[in-house]
Design a protein around this motif. Structure first.
Motif, PDB file in Angstrom:
ATOM      1  N   THR A 141       8.901  -2.342  11.768  1.00 45.69           N
ATOM      2  CA  THR A 141       7.605  -2.089   9.595  1.00 45.69           C
ATOM      3  C   THR A 141       6.925  -1.266   9.758  1.00 45.69           C
ATOM      4  OG1 THR A 141       9.081  -4.675  10.006  1.00 45.69           O
ATOM      5  CG2 THR A 141       6.601  -3.849   7.915  1.00 45.69           C
ATOM      6  N   ALA A 142       5.749  -1.578  10.681  1.00 44.88           N
ATOM      7  CA  ALA A 142       4.876  -0.008  10.481  1.00 44.88           C
ATOM      8  C   ALA A 142       5.652   1.000  10.596  1.00 44.88           C
ATOM      9  CB  ALA A 142       4.261  -0.045  12.079  1.00 44.88           C
ATOM     10  N   LEU A 143       6.300   1.949  11.747  1.00 42.71           N
ATOM     11  CA  LEU A 143       7.138   2.870  11.512  1.00 42.71           C
ATOM     12  C   LEU A 143       7.928   3.344  10.237  1.00 42.71           C
ATOM     13  CD1 LEU A 143       7.516   3.234  15.272  1.00 42.71           C
ATOM     14  CD2 LEU A 143       6.060   4.322  14.286  1.00 42.71           C
ATOM     15  N   ASN A 144       8.567   2.502   9.639  1.00 41.17           N
ATOM     16  CA  ASN A 144       8.816   2.373   8.447  1.00 41.17           C
ATOM     17  C   ASN A 144       7.657   2.718   6.996  1.00 41.17           C
ATOM     18  OD1 ASN A 144      11.780   1.933   9.603  1.00 41.17           O
ATOM     19  ND2 ASN A 144      11.937   0.128   9.410  1.00 41.17           N
ATOM     20  N   SER A 145       6.696   2.072   7.065  1.00 39.53           N
ATOM     21  CA  SER A 145       6.291   2.758   6.822  1.00 39.53           C
ATOM     22  C   SER A 145       5.354   3.946   6.237  1.00 39.53           C
ATOM     23  CB  SER A 145       5.276   0.709   6.694  1.00 39.53           C
ATOM     24  OG  SER A 145       5.102  -0.062   6.612  1.00 39.53           O
ATOM     25  N   ARG A 146       5.516   4.200   7.668  1.00 40.00           N
ATOM     26  CA  ARG A 146       4.898   5.275   8.171  1.00 40.00           C
ATOM     27  C   ARG A 146       5.356   6.800   7.072  1.00 40.00           C
ATOM     28  NH1 ARG A 146       0.372   7.740   9.044  1.00 40.00           N
ATOM     29  NH2 ARG A 146       1.029   9.656   8.474  1.00 40.00           N
ATOM     30  N   ILE A 147       6.985   6.302   6.322  1.00 38.76           N
ATOM     31  CA  ILE A 147       7.487   6.989   6.310  1.00 38.76           C
ATOM     32  C   ILE A 147       8.263   6.985   5.104  1.00 38.76           C
ATOM     33  CG2 ILE A 147      10.267   7.622   5.873  1.00 38.76           C
ATOM     34  CD1 ILE A 147      11.324   6.302   8.475  1.00 38.76           C
ATOM     35  N   ILE A 148       7.390   6.140   4.430  1.00 46.91           N
ATOM     36  CA  ILE A 148       7.031   5.829   2.659  1.00 46.91           C
ATOM     37  C   ILE A 148       6.087   6.612   2.758  1.00 46.91           C
ATOM     38  CG2 ILE A 148       6.703   4.177   1.041  1.00 46.91           C
ATOM     39  CD1 ILE A 148       9.798   4.141   1.443  1.00 46.91           C
ATOM     40  N   ILE A 149       5.045   6.084   3.664  1.00 52.72           N
ATOM     41  CA  ILE A 149       3.330   6.709   3.272  1.00 52.72           C
ATOM     42  C   ILE A 149       3.770   8.137   2.992  1.00 52.72           C
ATOM     43  CG2 ILE A 149       1.178   7.341   3.827  1.00 52.72           C
ATOM     44  CD1 ILE A 149       1.221   4.567   5.207  1.00 52.72           C
ATOM     45  N   GLU A 150       4.897   9.102   4.540  1.00 51.51           N
ATOM     46  CA  GLU A 150       4.721  10.700   3.888  1.00 51.51           C
ATOM     47  C   GLU A 150       5.376  10.868   2.607  1.00 51.51           C
ATOM     48  OE1 GLU A 150       3.327  12.548   6.160  1.00 51.51           O
ATOM     49  OE2 GLU A 150       2.609  11.118   7.321  1.00 51.51           O
ATOM     50  N   GLN A 151       6.171   9.928   2.004  1.00 52.08           N
ATOM     51  CA  GLN A 151       7.081  10.688   1.141  1.00 52.08           C
ATOM     52  C   GLN A 151       5.904  10.307  -0.287  1.00 52.08           C
ATOM     53  OE1 GLN A 151      10.235   7.472   0.949  1.00 52.08           O
ATOM     54  NE2 GLN A 151      11.425   9.084   1.946  1.00 52.08           N
ATOM     55  N   ALA A 152       5.505   9.637  -0.021  1.00 53.83           N
ATOM     56  CA  ALA A 152       4.421   9.510  -1.250  1.00 53.83           C
ATOM     57  C   ALA A 152       3.042  10.508  -1.389  1.00 53.83           C
ATOM     58  CB  ALA A 152       3.587   7.860  -1.217  1.00 53.83           C
ATOM     59  N   LYS A 153       2.685  10.667   0.113  1.00 49.06           N
ATOM     60  CA  LYS A 153       1.900  12.060   0.239  1.00 49.06           C
ATOM     61  C   LYS A 153       1.838  13.080  -0.217  1.00 49.06           C
ATOM     62  CE  LYS A 153       0.007  12.847   4.252  1.00 49.06           C
ATOM     63  NZ  LYS A 153       0.356  12.578   5.373  1.00 49.06           N
ATOM     64  N   GLY A 154       3.747  13.433  -0.116  1.00 45.94           N
ATOM     65  CA  GLY A 154       3.864  14.849  -0.548  1.00 45.94           C
ATOM     66  C   GLY A 154       4.657  14.215  -2.312  1.00 45.94           C
ATOM     67  N   VAL A 155       4.785  13.391  -2.476  1.00 44.96           N
ATOM     68  CA  VAL A 155       5.309  13.486  -4.417  1.00 44.96           C
ATOM     69  C   VAL A 155       3.213  13.400  -4.534  1.00 44.96           C
ATOM     70  CG1 VAL A 155       5.203  11.700  -6.172  1.00 44.96           C
ATOM     71  CG2 VAL A 155       6.779  11.735  -4.094  1.00 44.96           C
TER      72      VAL A 155
END
Length: 258
Positions: free
Chosen positions: A178-192
């Motif tokens: 769950t934490a690692l999946n959250s990291r993916i979302i965070i990286e996507q949000a950073k890009g946005v």
């Protein structure tokens, strides 16, 4: 001074370990405190997922995160070696490891790093990840600094144990996933955010994290809202816009523009 910083860091991290704490924010704080207290240029933290593969969980800077990703993609570097052996890896002068890790050493030098130390994160007899400490100059960390670094790695491991205790119906592997999946979302949000605000990725993460804390929201929850468009605009930071630069106008769900 360093002893005071270390004490403050442990108090801060201990205060974070409360019921229903934000695991991703906690792990990021571990890397930031490592770089501040241990006198290293940057720190990164890798954890295993459900399949036992290493994944980037946190990094003190964007350049460090990219360097950690390179290690995983090429399976070369101090972190994979530390994880597989369960032992600390010290490379006081990265230039001496060019034959050992050619792509990693080249990228590390380009990022301004000249030394690296990797410390294992152990859960009982299992190694669940590694903490990387990057130096801007060649040189071996002294034994006392290594012990402090290992103590901070142990605090991160305790944080994962705390997460398991809070969510006792889940397995540790599920929590890590769950934490690692959250990291993916965070990286996507950073890009946005970086694209919308015309800022770099480190600034985008700072803006995302500051907003999550100010609004008392989970970092991953806010990041998901940014990615799926339900959080169309994050509050502007106080940095003034460059002269002559047109304002960024975004279209909202109701069709209005602002």
């Amino acid at each position: 001074m360093r002893e005071r910083q270390l004490a403050d860091a442990f108090v801060e991290l201990a205060d974070t370990l409360v019921d229903d704490f934000d695991l991703m924010d906690f792990l990021h704080q571990v890397t930031v405190r490592c770089s501040q207290v241990l006198g290293v240029a940057a720190a990164g933290l890798l954890l295993t997922d459900q399949r036992g593969a290493l994944r980037v969980a946190a990094a003190s800077t964007e350049e460090t995160r990219l360097l950690e990703l390179l290690q995983l993609q090429t399976d070369e570097g101090p972190c994979p070696e530390c994880f597989h052996s369960g032992e600390a890896v010290a490379v006081p002068d990265l230039s001496s490891a060019a034959d050992r890790w050619p792509r990693f050493v080249a990228q590390a030098a380009q990022s301004g790093f000249a030394s690296v130390h990797a410390l294992p994160m152990r859960l009982r007899t299992d190694v669940i990840g590694a903490l990387n400490l990057f130096g801007a100059r060649p040189g071996k960390l002294d034994d006392h600094t290594i012990q402090l670094g290992q103590a901070l790695a142990d605090v991160a491991t305790i944080g994962l144990l705390q997460a398991r205790a809070i969510r006792h119906h889940e397995t540790l592997a599920e929590q890590l996933q769950t934490a690692l999946n959250s990291r993916i979302i965070i990286e996507q949000a950073k890009g946005v955010i970086a694209e919308r605000r015309r800022i770099d990725m480190d600034e985008a993460f700072t803006l995302l994290r500051e907003t999550a804390r100010r609004e008392n929201r989970r970092l991953s929850e806010l990041a998901r809202a940014v990615v799926d468009g339900t959080e169309p605009v994050l509050p502007e930071r106080s940095t003034p816009m460059a002269a002559g630069q047109p304002p960024i106008r975004l279209r909202h769900h109701d069709g209005s523009v602002g």
